[in-house]
Scaffold this motif. Structure first.
Motif, short mmCIF file in Angstrom:
data_model
loop_
_atom_site.label_atom_id
_atom_site.label_comp_id
_atom_site.label_asym_id
_atom_site.label_seq_id
_atom_site.Cartn_x
_atom_site.Cartn_y
_atom_site.Cartn_z
N GLY A 140 96.60 -0.92 -56.42
CA GLY A 140 96.18 0.45 -56.71
C GLY A 140 94.69 0.60 -56.53
O GLY A 140 93.92 -0.26 -56.93
N GLY A 141 94.31 1.70 -55.94
CA GLY A 141 92.89 1.97 -55.72
C GLY A 141 92.38 2.91 -56.78
O GLY A 141 92.87 4.02 -56.90
N ALA A 142 91.41 2.45 -57.55
CA ALA A 142 90.89 3.30 -58.62
C ALA A 142 89.40 3.48 -58.52
O ALA A 142 88.73 3.62 -59.52
N GLY A 143 88.88 3.47 -57.31
CA GLY A 143 87.45 3.74 -57.27
C GLY A 143 86.79 3.46 -55.95
O GLY A 143 87.35 2.90 -55.02
N PHE A 144 85.56 3.88 -55.92
CA PHE A 144 84.67 3.83 -54.78
C PHE A 144 83.50 2.93 -55.16
O PHE A 144 83.01 2.99 -56.28
N GLY A 163 80.04 1.48 -58.92
CA GLY A 163 81.38 2.03 -58.78
C GLY A 163 81.54 3.38 -59.45
O GLY A 163 80.88 3.70 -60.42
N MET A 164 82.45 4.15 -58.88
CA MET A 164 82.78 5.48 -59.39
C MET A 164 84.30 5.64 -59.36
O MET A 164 84.92 5.27 -58.37
N THR A 165 84.85 6.19 -60.41
CA THR A 165 86.30 6.40 -60.47
C THR A 165 86.62 7.85 -60.10
O THR A 165 85.78 8.74 -60.24
#
Length: 136
Positions: free
Chosen positions: A52-56, A107-109
């Motif tokens: 799962g991808g939860a951020g940049f 990181g940013m969600t």
């Protein structure tokens, strides 16, 4: 708690990313205020393909190797970024990224990013046009 020194430091990192290049200092600091520092040690898996991808993330320092389906696809380092698709869609990761040195990332969600964009049409428009340019 908002830390203006951290926001300024991460805004300096943000302005080097093409996705955010069109934003002004104040806008960069708004985005930076939602970001959190993440540290990875050499050998750590930063993201795993299919998870799962939860951020940049934006890489401030260090390097990592990118793999897709177990095959090397390049490296990333200071100034590079990844996870922009996950930031917008929440989709699964499309690559595995493993730190080849100690890394510092910001990181940013999506749950921090979305309210910021929804409440600031100037930022939303600039990011939309930057994403369109990247897709061309």
């Amino acid at each position: 708690m908002y830390n203006s020194a951290v926001a300024r430091a991460s805004a300096d990192v943000l302005k080097k990313v093409p996705l955010f290049a069109g934003l002004e200092k104040r806008e960069l600091e708004q985005i930076a205020a939602t970001m959190r520092e993440r540290r990875f040690s050499a050998g750590d898996t930063v993201t795993e393909e299919g998870a799962g991808g939860a951020g940049f993330f934006i890489v401030e320092s260090g390097q990592a190797e990118i793999q897709v389906e177990g095959q090397p696809r390049g490296t990333i380092g200071a100034g590079d970024y990844f996870g922009e698709i996950a930031l917008l869609t929440g989709s699964d990761r499309t690559a595995t990224i493993k730190a080849t040195s100690d890394m510092v990332c910001w990181g940013m969600t999506p749950w921090d990013f979305r309210p910021l964009v929804e409440s600031n049409s100037v930022i939303a428009w600039k990011l939309l046009t930057a994403m369109a340019d990247k897709l061309r």
